[in-house]
Design an enzyme around this catalytic site. Structure first.
Site, PDB file in Angstrom:
ATOM      1  N   GLU A 191      51.409  73.421  64.910  1.00 29.76           N
ATOM      2  CA  GLU A 191      51.228  72.231  65.738  1.00 29.76           C
ATOM      3  C   GLU A 191      50.812  71.054  64.870  1.00 29.76           C
ATOM      4  OE1 GLU A 191      48.060  72.502  68.735  1.00 29.76           O
ATOM      5  OE2 GLU A 191      49.137  70.985  69.861  1.00 29.76           O
ATOM      6  N   GLU A 206      37.624  64.961  66.150  1.00 30.08           N
ATOM      7  CA  GLU A 206      36.419  65.662  65.712  1.00 30.08           C
ATOM      8  C   GLU A 206      36.738  67.075  65.219  1.00 30.08           C
ATOM      9  OE1 GLU A 206      36.773  63.846  68.540  1.00 30.08           O
ATOM     10  OE2 GLU A 206      35.699  62.174  67.635  1.00 30.08           O
TER      11      GLU A 206
END
Lengths: 375, 418
Positions: free
Chosen positions: B256, B384
């Site tokens: 991904e 994050e």
């Protein structure tokens, strides 16, 4: 496509790193920081013996006759150890000015000495506060002599000769500026060392008062030559900055692994991790942009002006970012004289200005992108 | 160091160029090139049909999924040939959006974990664009904390060996168009969270699967919720062992980040163009010092991503596997795009609030970008999470201290239950 350094170049990196780890540990940098010597003479001689001062100088002039990629590799290694030597002045600037604009006699006179470390050269350009422009250059050439004041001049106190940008025309445009070679040990030259934010690299104020000057290149061509040499030097300096940024990141990472607080290594806190990740991102983008610059420099590509400005802006940002956050990660210890963080912080901010400020290079980059888009 | 094609690469480029010249849907080119951010760019015909037709044409010529082995419907080309294809395909690559999740994430997972028969059966129709795949991972209570997912898979009580699925997924791109889904489930809530997961692939037309589009913050509906009510999956469609789902999912997630992160747009060329054309009382906006400084910063971020990609390609062609360092692509591109969009509106003054393409500078593309870009910083690994990956897996920093890793899943505190 192969967008990496070759195995031979990687081998050269290994040699340079091994040499510099032995000859340029932090205590060697500190000796210049705290001592009287303006640079590390023994290291300079060692660099000459390794052939590093003449990497891009043709063999007929006593150099290695290797390419710019090899010089980029060595520049990065010097940046990692913030070497306290006049490499950038002598190799990135004086040597490149001679290679680009020197007559056969001038090349023969200076290049072998530069390659051997027997002479140090530099470039005298700025004349006090503000961006250096053709209009701002007041140093006047007349009848084979120069008069005027240059400040600051990197290594101006230790160099044997300087390439000097001076006024030969009356106008304010680029054609009013020409280049000269001046023997800094001759009559009519006064040098004073000046204190800077980074005492590990010496700088001076040069006052010319009828100093003998020999033209370098054609009259009125000075400004164009300066731009071309600055593009080369920008790529090489970018590698020096990338080396420094990487080392500052490593120092911060190592400290974050070892320093305990609240019962755990501070590197396990996301506040610290994310700061380090952002430093890694800056350093990686700068490295990739510098590779683009290295490609353009080594192949003489038409993209060099754009690539050089790209590498320069990116590497300046990255070294400043990594050096300031290296101190932040170290906390109070990072602000002590004893820790090395401030050496990198000083060098990052020195290199950010040495070839002209970040905003000047940003401006050049946009100029060049506009030119490219118009084409 | 060079960007030059080798003779073989040059020959491949020439072949590809000739084929594209003869076969690309040129009537769509102008629309694809000028498409606003987030829009398909195909208006003259059904965009789905156009996407499928182009994929099938490429497949028949051997140019679909170039780097896959031929026996699975790919082209059997080298990584560098795949890159050359991408450079040459240019605007038509945008037609492939429907297949990105399948080709980039689901199929590589099948390639690594499915049986040989399954690969030969499932992969060629995916490559041909005949079957579309989606990825059923995120859930309402498990986004960044993917391993906290709660969709259950339980053995059927009829002794068939089948699995019965109950639960809900969310943020599933393209679920409404998908034939197949890659589904991660919890098979054992009594063991630690990462140990109780199992991966399946699922026929999206199975009874009990319900797809509901999500109306997003920007008003579009690219994502869906997918509900499972007693959905039956044959055990043969399990990927990896029971309890090995986390390991299987890592194959998908790394793919991904690779497929999303490479060549992600930042909006810089469009902003540069706007700044050159937008007139102010002092001339074009690009003459302004502040504008130039901002443009320079975004220019070097954009080129830095481009050349980081080139370095990754060089590593790939030397036979090295791209690693977690590729996480920087989306991290940089997402944040840059959001900043660029806001600045582009600022340049437009008070009229920057307008969204009608007819009256807005640059056809409203920056307004669309502004409203879409928050998602870029969240989907496929939030900023994050990507920073954690860089810190832990590239820089070698220790993981966070965890309260959930060793306790059984069903004893972990959750929202509303501490």
């Amino acid at each position: 496509m192969n967008f990496e350094f070759s195995e031979e170049q990687a081998q050269m990196r290994t040699e340079a790193r091994r040499f510099l780890e032995a000859k340029c540990p932090p205590k060697a940098v500190r000796a210049v920081l705290e001592g009287k010597a303006p640079f590390d003479r023994a290291l300079w001689q060692g660099l000459a013996e390794m052939g590093f001062l003449g990497i891009a100088i043709p063999e007929e002039f006593g150099g290695l006759g290797a390419g710019y990629l090899e010089l980029c590799v060595v520049a990065e290694e010097l940046g990692r150890v913030i070497a306290p030597v006049p490499f950038s002045s002598s190799v990135f600037l004086a040597t490149e000015f001679l290679l680009m604009a020197g007559s056969p006699a001038q090349k023969a006179a200076w290049l072998p000495k530069l390659a051997a470390g027997e002479a140090i050269g530099t470039f005298a350009f700025a004349e006090g506060t503000g961006t250096t422009t053709p209009r701002g250059i007041k140093t006047q050439a007349s009848g084979g002599t120069l008069s005027g004041v240059k400040l600051p001049v990197a290594d101006g106190d230790i160099a044997d000769f300087a390439i000097v940008a001076a006024r030969t025309g009356s106008g304010n445009d680029e054609r009013a500026i020409s280049l000269f070679i001046v023997d800094l040990n001759a009559a009519g030259v006064t040098r004073e060392s000046v204190a800077t934010i980074d005492p590990t690299r010496s700088h001076a104020k040069l006052t010319f008062n009828g100093a003998a000057a020999e033209p370098l290149g054609a009259a009125g061509e000075g400004w164009a030559t300066i731009q071309a040499v600055y593009d080369r030097a920008a790529v090489l300096t970018a590698f020096e900055q990338v080396g420094g940024a990487d080392r500052a990141l490593e120092m911060a990472r190592d400290y974050a692994l070892e320093r305990m607080a609240f019962g755990r290594p501070i590197g396990s806190f996301q506040a610290i991790k994310h700061m380090l990740a952002d430093m890694y991102v800056s350093a990686t983008l700068a490295r990739s942009n510098s590779y683009y610059g290295a490609w353009a420099l080594s192949t003489g590509a038409a993209e060099l002006p754009e690539a050089a400005a790209t590498a320069r802006v990116s590497a300046t940002q990255a070294f400043q970012h990594c050096a300031k956050n290296d101190i932040q990660v170290h906390g109070g210890m990072g602000f002590t004289w004893e820790f090395d963080c401030h050496l990198y912080y000083r060098r990052a901010n020195l290199l950010a200005l040495n070839l002209g400020s970040l905003s000047q290079w940003e401006d050049k980059l946009i100029d060049r992108l506009q030119t490219k888009n118009a084409a | 160091m060079n960007f030059d094609d080798t003779p073989q690469e040059a020959a491949f480029r020439a072949t590809v160029r000739t084929w594209l010249d003869a076969n690309a849907p040129k009537h769509l080119e102008a629309g694809l090139r000028s498409a606003g951010f987030g829009s398909a760019g195909v208006t003259s015909e059904d965009p789905m049909a156009a996407a499928r037709a182009w994929q099938k044409k490429k497949y028949d010529a051997g140019y679909a999924c170039l780097h896959w082995p031929k026996e699975y419907g790919g082209g059997g080309f080298s990584p560098i040939e795949r890159v050359i294809w991408g450079q040459e395909e240019g605007p038509y690559a945008a037609l492939g959006g429907l297949f990105t999740i399948g080709h980039g994430m689901c199929c590589p997972t099948l390639m690594a974990w499915a049986s040989e028969d399954q690969k030969r059966e499932m992969l060629p129709p995916a490559a041909a664009g005949e079957q579309v795949w989606c990825q059923l991972f995120s859930e309402p209570a498990s986004g960044s904390d993917l391993a906290g997912l709660r969709t259950r898979a339980e053995p059927a009580s009829d002794g068939s060996g089948d699995w019965i699925i109950n639960g809900q997924k969310i943020w599933t791109s393209g679920a409404q168009h998908s034939d197949w889904g890659l589904l991660i489930t919890r098979t054992d809530p009594n063991v630690a969270k990462h140990k109780g997961l199992t991966m399946f692939f699922l026929d999206m037309r199975s009874p009990g699967v319900e797809v509901r589009p999500i109306k997003q913050a920007n008003g579009q509906s690219g994502f869906n919720e997918v509900y499972f009510t007693d959905v039956r999956i044959p055990d043969a469609q399990r990927l990896g062992a029971i309890g090995q789902g986390w390991e299987v999912s890592l194959t998908t997630l790394m793919n991904e980040r690779l497929s999303i992160g490479s060549g992600m747009p930042t909006g810089f060329p469009e902003l540069f163009d706007l700044a050159c054309r937008l007139e102010t009382p002092d001339g074009p906006a690009i003459n302004d010092r502040n504008v130039r400084s901002k443009l320079a910063t975004w220019a070097v971020r954009t080129s830095g991503l481009k050349y980081t990609g080139m370095r990754a390609i060089s590593a790939l062609s030397r036979g090295e596997t791209p690693g977690p360092e590729n996480s920087i692509g989306k991290l940089v591109a997402g944040a840059t795009m959001q900043d660029i969009a806001a600045f582009a509106l600022d340049l437009q003054g008070e009229a920057g609030i307008l969204v009608d393409p007819e009256v807005t500078a640059a056809n409203g593309r920056f307004q669309a970008m502004l409203l879409r870009s928050p998602a870029t910083r969240i989907e496929g690994g939030s900023d994050e999470i990507l920073r954690n990956i860089i810190a832990e897996r590239v820089l070698g920093l220790p993981g966070d201290i965890r309260v959930d890793k060793t306790v059984p899943f069903n004893q972990i505190p959750t929202s509303g239950k501490r």
